[in-house]
Design an enzyme around this catalytic site. Sequence first.
Site, PDB file in Angstrom:
ATOM      1  N   HIS A   1      -3.546  -3.239   0.631  1.00  0.00           N
ATOM      2  CA  HIS A   1      -2.491  -2.428   1.129  1.00  0.00           C
ATOM      3  C   HIS A   1      -1.262  -3.622   1.342  1.00  0.00           C
ATOM      4  O   HIS A   1      -1.424  -4.236   2.280  1.00  0.00           O
ATOM      5  CB  HIS A   1      -2.900  -1.707   2.362  1.00  0.00           C
ATOM      6  CG  HIS A   1      -1.905  -0.850   2.962  1.00  0.00           C
ATOM      7  ND1 HIS A   1      -0.611  -0.844   2.581  1.00  0.00           N
ATOM      8  CD2 HIS A   1      -2.153   0.188   3.641  1.00  0.00           C
ATOM      9  CE1 HIS A   1      -0.113   0.166   3.239  1.00  0.00           C
ATOM     10  NE2 HIS A   1      -0.850   0.740   3.974  1.00  0.00           N
TER      11      HIS A   1
ATOM     12  N   HIS B   1       4.611  -0.526   3.012  1.00  0.00           N
ATOM     13  CA  HIS B   1       5.032   0.443   4.276  1.00  0.00           C
ATOM     14  C   HIS B   1       5.118  -0.569   5.644  1.00  0.00           C
ATOM     15  O   HIS B   1       5.176   0.272   6.498  1.00  0.00           O
ATOM     16  CB  HIS B   1       3.764   1.609   4.476  1.00  0.00           C
ATOM     17  CG  HIS B   1       3.412   2.311   3.236  1.00  0.00           C
ATOM     18  ND1 HIS B   1       2.461   3.138   3.168  1.00  0.00           N
ATOM     19  CD2 HIS B   1       4.289   2.550   2.102  1.00  0.00           C
ATOM     20  CE1 HIS B   1       2.499   3.855   1.867  1.00  0.00           C
ATOM     21  NE2 HIS B   1       3.718   3.511   1.530  1.00  0.00           N
TER      22      HIS B   1
ATOM     23  N   TYR C   1       3.443  -3.108   6.876  1.00  0.00           N
ATOM     24  CA  TYR C   1       2.107  -3.541   7.290  1.00  0.00           C
ATOM     25  C   TYR C   1       2.207  -5.099   7.037  1.00  0.00           C
ATOM     26  O   TYR C   1       2.897  -5.462   6.061  1.00  0.00           O
ATOM     27  CB  TYR C   1       0.959  -2.765   6.872  1.00  0.00           C
ATOM     28  CG  TYR C   1       0.944  -1.437   7.533  1.00  0.00           C
ATOM     29  CD1 TYR C   1       0.904  -1.182   9.191  1.00  0.00           C
ATOM     30  CD2 TYR C   1       1.143  -0.294   6.936  1.00  0.00           C
ATOM     31  CE1 TYR C   1       1.033   0.095   9.510  1.00  0.00           C
ATOM     32  CE2 TYR C   1       1.229   0.969   7.386  1.00  0.00           C
ATOM     33  CZ  TYR C   1       1.198   1.185   8.691  1.00  0.00           C
ATOM     34  OH  TYR C   1       1.301   2.472   9.250  1.00  0.00           O
TER      35      TYR C   1
HETATM   36  C1  LIG Z   1      -1.568  11.329   7.125  1.00  0.00           C
HETATM   37  C2  LIG Z   1      -1.192  10.343   6.390  1.00  0.00           C
HETATM   38  C3  LIG Z   1      -1.763   8.951   6.082  1.00  0.00           C
HETATM   39  C4  LIG Z   1      -1.350   8.004   5.293  1.00  0.00           C
HETATM   40  N1  LIG Z   1      -2.088   7.053   5.418  1.00  0.00           N
HETATM   41  C5  LIG Z   1      -1.984   6.043   4.412  1.00  0.00           C
HETATM   42  C6  LIG Z   1      -2.740   4.815   4.499  1.00  0.00           C
HETATM   43  O1  LIG Z   1      -3.742   4.645   5.147  1.00  0.00           O
HETATM   44  N2  LIG Z   1      -2.187   3.780   3.430  1.00  0.00           N
HETATM   45  C7  LIG Z   1      -1.258   3.949   2.702  1.00  0.00           C
HETATM   46  O2  LIG Z   1      -0.844   3.215   1.739  1.00  0.00           O
HETATM   47  N3  LIG Z   1      -0.285   5.209   2.797  1.00  0.00           N
HETATM   48  C8  LIG Z   1      -0.818   6.106   3.610  1.00  0.00           C
HETATM   49  N4  LIG Z   1       0.172   7.264   3.535  1.00  0.00           N
HETATM   50  C9  LIG Z   1       0.940   7.350   2.311  1.00  0.00           C
HETATM   51  C10 LIG Z   1       0.347   8.092   1.326  1.00  0.00           C
HETATM   52  O3  LIG Z   1      -0.615   7.364   0.648  1.00  0.00           O
HETATM   53  C11 LIG Z   1       1.215   8.575   0.228  1.00  0.00           C
HETATM   54  O4  LIG Z   1       1.931   7.645  -0.321  1.00  0.00           O
HETATM   55  C12 LIG Z   1       2.440   9.588   0.773  1.00  0.00           C
HETATM   56  O5  LIG Z   1       1.825  10.590   1.732  1.00  0.00           O
HETATM   57  C13 LIG Z   1       3.229  10.359  -0.352  1.00  0.00           C
HETATM   58  O6  LIG Z   1       2.789  10.922  -1.009  1.00  0.00           O
HETATM   59  P1  LIG Z   1       2.415  12.714  -0.832  1.00  0.00           P
HETATM   60  O7  LIG Z   1       3.935  13.200  -1.123  1.00  0.00           O
HETATM   61  O8  LIG Z   1       1.583  13.137  -2.021  1.00  0.00           O
HETATM   62  O9  LIG Z   1       1.860  12.971   0.441  1.00  0.00           O
HETATM   63  C14 LIG Z   1      -0.297   8.173   4.425  1.00  0.00           C
HETATM   64  C15 LIG Z   1       0.291   9.443   4.348  1.00  0.00           C
HETATM   65  C16 LIG Z   1      -0.189  10.536   5.377  1.00  0.00           C
HETATM   66  C17 LIG Z   1       0.564  12.077   5.282  1.00  0.00           C
END
Ligand SMILES: Cc1cc2nc3c(=O)[nH]c(=O)nc-3n(C[C@H](O)[C@H](O)[C@H](O)COP(=O)(O)O)c2cc1C
Length: 375
Positions: A179, A182, A184
């Site tokens: 990771h 975002h 982190y």
């Molecule tokens: C509830 C939630 C938790 C997420 N947790 C993570 C995470 O642990 N690690 C990460 O890299 N991105 C995380 N994301 C981002 C998602 O992996 C993804 O990049 C983002 O939701 C956009 O994709 P989507 O439009 O298909 O939802 C999270 C997103 C959501 C909605």
Amino acid sequence: MTTVASSASRAAEILSRPITLNGLTVPNRIAMAPMTRMFSPGGVPGEDVRSYYARRAAAGVGLIVTEGTYVGHDSAGQSDRVPRFHGEEQLAGWARVADAVHAAGGTIVPQLWHIGMVRQQGQPPFADAPAVGPSGLRIDGTEGSGRAMTQTDLDDVIGAFAEAAAAAERAGFDGVELHGAHGYLVDQFLWAGTNRRTDAYGGDPVSRTRFAAEIAAAVRANVSADFPVIFRFSQWKQEAYDARLAETPEQLEAILAPLAAAGVDAFHASTRRYWLPEFDGSDLNLAGWTKKLTGKPTITVGSVGLDGDFIGAFMGQGSPVQGIDNLLDRMEREEFDMVAVGRALLQDPEWAAKVLAGRFDELQPYDAVSLKSLS
Ligand SMILES: Cc1cc2nc3c(=O)[nH]c(=O)nc-3n(C[C@H](O)[C@H](O)[C@H](O)COP(=O)(O)O)c2cc1C
């Protein structure tokens, strides 16, 4: 004109192609995006977490990227309900998750995570641990209660990632995702806004990438040569959606090249809307640029299948830009190799099966209520 029937057969054909990431063959092009769920008390993924992932694998997701899971460093996280990737019970829980996903026909990698300066001190699972980061700065530039990492901290965290990767291979996972996105810890090093170091880990983009590249190299050295290592990164940060690591392709290349050289096999380029061009003068998105600059397989992500526009485009309504044909066109041109789906797969475990079979009329619009359960 594109018809629903032709979109359906193109979706089946293009998304069903297997793809190779180092030694791993993923059965199709659909990945589940990593999503923190906080359903693992004590950091142990239980039966409900296992069936949550297995359900999605059984319904056609080719590659599951698990929710972020903490590496074995006391400062890595701040929730006792986020699964950990260290400790006997925790790893035994994860091994059962991997087994269930394999039994369902899927492949799975854990997303290895350290949250860095996002941590609020006093939070579990290790309340006394300090928040640490490159310069002790939070994303908003404030100091919070953390501190800049010492060389010992850096070595310990690099070791924790390497150990977690080896544990993943032992537990039967198909690879790991690091990771680096975002806002982190790893991204705090990549981004000039949080990395003000004047030693070898700060300064120009290559120096800011040094920590990430050392993690990748240590991970690479601690697993089999054919075990895939995926690196996830983003321009955007939590709490700073407009932040950018790279303003030009050259700056992006300065970050990605050392990572590829360190042994990263594939990149997962995290954007919030996959159809947006990354730099002026080209339609390529961030994953597209990443593939062009590194030659490595890439995963795109961001609002795929999320709203009425995607579903409407199947029906000849809605915005074609956000519809499936745009996605398929880009995949056919090999702009990127896989697509990760987040919220649409939370909403509907059967999302991949429906898209692969052209059952578009059965897709459900996303409702944030789905965040509340592990259904
Ligand atoms: C509830 C939630 C938790 C997420 N947790 C993570 C995470 O642990 N690690 C990460 O890299 N991105 C995380 N994301 C981002 C998602 O992996 C993804 O990049 C983002 O939701 C956009 O994709 P989507 O439009 O298909 O939802 C999270 C997103 C959501 C909605």
